[in-house]
Design an enzyme around this catalytic site. Structure first.
Site, PDB file in Angstrom:
ATOM      1  N   HIS A 107      -3.078  10.198  -8.199  1.00  0.00           N
ATOM      2  CA  HIS A 107      -4.035  10.447  -6.912  1.00  0.00           C
ATOM      3  C   HIS A 107      -3.505  11.669  -6.711  1.00  0.00           C
ATOM      4  O   HIS A 107      -3.522  12.257  -5.311  1.00  0.00           O
ATOM      5  CB  HIS A 107      -2.760   9.959  -6.160  1.00  0.00           C
ATOM      6  N   CYS A 115     -12.298  23.391  -3.772  1.00  0.00           N
ATOM      7  CA  CYS A 115     -13.473  23.152  -3.130  1.00  0.00           C
ATOM      8  C   CYS A 115     -13.934  22.269  -3.683  1.00  0.00           C
ATOM      9  O   CYS A 115     -13.866  21.259  -4.233  1.00  0.00           O
ATOM     10  CB  CYS A 115     -14.140  24.672  -3.295  1.00  0.00           C
ATOM     11  N   GLY A 169       9.867   2.381  -8.100  1.00  0.00           N
ATOM     12  CA  GLY A 169       8.644   2.566  -7.226  1.00  0.00           C
ATOM     13  C   GLY A 169       7.712   2.850  -6.310  1.00  0.00           C
ATOM     14  O   GLY A 169       7.306   3.434  -5.106  1.00  0.00           O
TER      15      GLY A 169
HETATM   16  N1  APR Z   1      14.295   3.247  -4.569  1.00  0.00           N
HETATM   17  C1  APR Z   1      13.614   2.723  -5.609  1.00  0.00           C
HETATM   18  N2  APR Z   1      12.698   1.644  -5.246  1.00  0.00           N
HETATM   19  C2  APR Z   1      12.501   2.630  -3.889  1.00  0.00           C
HETATM   20  C3  APR Z   1      13.106   3.407  -3.029  1.00  0.00           C
HETATM   21  C4  APR Z   1      14.311   3.765  -3.764  1.00  0.00           C
HETATM   22  N3  APR Z   1      15.432   4.731  -3.452  1.00  0.00           N
HETATM   23  N4  APR Z   1      13.143   2.781  -2.146  1.00  0.00           N
HETATM   24  C5  APR Z   1      12.556   2.471  -1.077  1.00  0.00           C
HETATM   25  N5  APR Z   1      11.371   2.114  -3.015  1.00  0.00           N
HETATM   26  C6  APR Z   1      10.299   1.074  -3.210  1.00  0.00           C
HETATM   27  C7  APR Z   1      10.612   0.873  -1.373  1.00  0.00           C
HETATM   28  O1  APR Z   1      10.383  -0.988  -1.354  1.00  0.00           O
HETATM   29  C8  APR Z   1       8.894  -0.052  -2.374  1.00  0.00           C
HETATM   30  O2  APR Z   1       8.774  -1.235  -2.966  1.00  0.00           O
HETATM   31  O3  APR Z   1       9.073   1.941  -3.265  1.00  0.00           O
HETATM   32  C9  APR Z   1       8.234   2.056  -2.519  1.00  0.00           C
HETATM   33  C10 APR Z   1       7.878   2.010  -2.676  1.00  0.00           C
HETATM   34  O4  APR Z   1       6.127   1.428  -1.968  1.00  0.00           O
HETATM   35  P1  APR Z   1       5.035   2.517  -0.994  1.00  0.00           P
HETATM   36  O5  APR Z   1       5.716   2.889   0.219  1.00  0.00           O
HETATM   37  O6  APR Z   1       3.617   1.634  -0.371  1.00  0.00           O
HETATM   38  O7  APR Z   1       4.825   3.491  -2.109  1.00  0.00           O
HETATM   39  P2  APR Z   1       3.744   3.518  -3.283  1.00  0.00           P
HETATM   40  O8  APR Z   1       3.707   2.655  -4.014  1.00  0.00           O
HETATM   41  O9  APR Z   1       3.784   4.490  -4.437  1.00  0.00           O
HETATM   42  O10 APR Z   1       2.080   3.668  -2.570  1.00  0.00           O
HETATM   43  C11 APR Z   1       0.727   3.756  -3.735  1.00  0.00           C
HETATM   44  O11 APR Z   1      -0.584   4.055  -1.125  1.00  0.00           O
HETATM   45  O12 APR Z   1      -0.923   5.319   0.012  1.00  0.00           O
HETATM   46  C12 APR Z   1      -1.165   5.311  -1.482  1.00  0.00           C
HETATM   47  O13 APR Z   1      -1.815   7.220  -2.309  1.00  0.00           O
HETATM   48  C13 APR Z   1      -0.775   7.030  -1.756  1.00  0.00           C
HETATM   49  O14 APR Z   1       0.478   6.867  -3.982  1.00  0.00           O
HETATM   50  C14 APR Z   1       0.710   6.385  -2.673  1.00  0.00           C
HETATM   51  C15 APR Z   1      -0.011   4.545  -3.105  1.00  0.00           C
END
Ligand code: APR
Length: 223
Positions: A107, A115, A169
Site C-alpha cells: 500500500h 510525482c 493484525g
Molecule cells: N495485536 C494484534 N492485532 C491487533 C492489535 C494488536 N495489538 N490491535 C488491533 N489489532 C487488530 C484489530 O482487531 C483488527 O482486526 O488489527 C486489525 C486492524 O484492522 P484495520 O484497522 O482494518 O487495519 P488493516 O487491516 O491493516 O487495514 C487494511 O485498510 O484503509 C486501508 O490502506 C489501509 O492498509 C490499510 C487497509
C-alpha cells in the site's frame, strides 16, 4: 520440500508501537473522512488537507519504534532467507527498521513521496511542493482506494508457491489483501491468523496482541 513462508501484516502489528489502526475505536478512519484522505478524488478536491494529514502521520510514525512482533518476523526471515516473503499493508517503516529486507509494502510508503511522472523520492518531513527531479506535482507514495496495490504479480507468485501463509493484525476487509488467504489455501498452504479478533472462519487462529503471540509463534516454527 522447503518450507516457503509468506506473511501478510496489517495495522494491528504496529498498534503496540503507538500507531493507531484504521478501523478500531480511536482508529485513523474514525477521525478523518476516508473519501478525502484515502482517495485520488479526495486529493484532487482538497490537496492541502490530504498533504497535511500525511505530513503529520509521517512525523508521528518516526517517533515510534518497532515492537517485539516486528523483530520476531525479521528473525524468521533470517532463518528462511529466500524462502520467506513479507507483504505488509502498513505504510510505516517499522518492519524495515526491525531488520526485514524481503518486504513488499503493497500500500505504499509514508516515508516516500512521488510525482505525477512517477519519480519516487524519500521524504522525512513535509512533502515538497514540486518534484526535485522534474518539477511535476507531488503526492504521497500511498496506494489509495480505487488504485492498484504495488507488486501484485510478485505477490501472486509467492502466494501460489507458499506452504505456510500467516496473516497478522489485519481486519481482512480490504481487497485484494483480504483474498490472499484464499489464494494460499487453494495452493495447498497451511493458513494461520494471528490477531486480536477472528476475521475469517476455517483458518488456524491464534488470538492475542501481536507483541505477545507473534514471538511465541515464530519460536514454535524455529523449534
Ligand atoms: N495485536 C494484534 N492485532 C491487533 C492489535 C494488536 N495489538 N490491535 C488491533 N489489532 C487488530 C484489530 O482487531 C483488527 O482486526 O488489527 C486489525 C486492524 O484492522 P484495520 O484497522 O482494518 O487495519 P488493516 O487491516 O491493516 O487495514 C487494511 O485498510 O484503509 C486501508 O490502506 C489501509 O492498509 C490499510 C487497509
Amino acid at each position: 520440500m522447503n518450507q516457503k513462508i509468506v506473511i501478510l501484516t496489517g495495522a494491528g502489528i504496529s498498534a503496540e508501537s503507538g500507531i493507531p489502526t484504521f478501523r478500531d475505536s480511536g482508529g485513523l478512519w474514525e477521525n478523518e473522512p476516508v473519501n478525502i484522505v484515502a482517495t485520488p478524488e479526495g486529493f484532487e478536491a482538497e490537496p492541502k488537507r490530504v498533504i497535511t494529514f500525511y505530513d503529520n502521520l509521517r512525523k508521528s510514525v518516526q517517533k515510534c519504534e518497532p515492537n517485539a512482533a516486528h523483530r520476531a518476523i525479521a528473525k524468521l526471515e533470517e532463518k528462511f532467507g529466500d524462502d520467506f516473503l513479507l507483504i505488509t499493508q502498513n505504510v510505516d517503516d517499522l518492519h524495515q527498521r526491525a531488520g526485514s529486507k524481503r518486504v513488499i509494502p503493497m500500500h505504499g510508503e509514508l516515508l516516500k513521496v512521488r510525482c505525477f511522472n512517477d519519480h519516487v523520492i524519500p521524504c522525512k518531513e513535509n512533502q515538497p511542493e514540486k518534484c526535485p527531479q522534474c518539477g511535476a506535482k507531488m503526492r504521497p507514495h500511498i496506494v489509495w482506494f480505487g488504485e492498484v496495490p504495488l507488486e501484485m504479480e510478485r505477490i501472486q507468485e509467492a502466494l501460489m508457491q507458499c506452504n505456510l501463509f500467516a496473516y497478522i493484525g489485519t481486519s481482512g476487509v480490504v481487497y485484494p489483501a483480504a483474498g490472499f488467504r484464499q489464494i494460499a489455501k487453494r495452493a495447498g498452504a497451511r493458513v494461520v491468523c494471528l490477531n486480536l479478533e477472528r476475521v475469517a472462519n476455517g483458518d488456524e487462529f491464534i488470538q492475542g496482541k501481536a507483541g505477545d503471540i507473534v514471538p511465541k509463534w515464530v519460536d514454535s516454527l524455529n523449534g
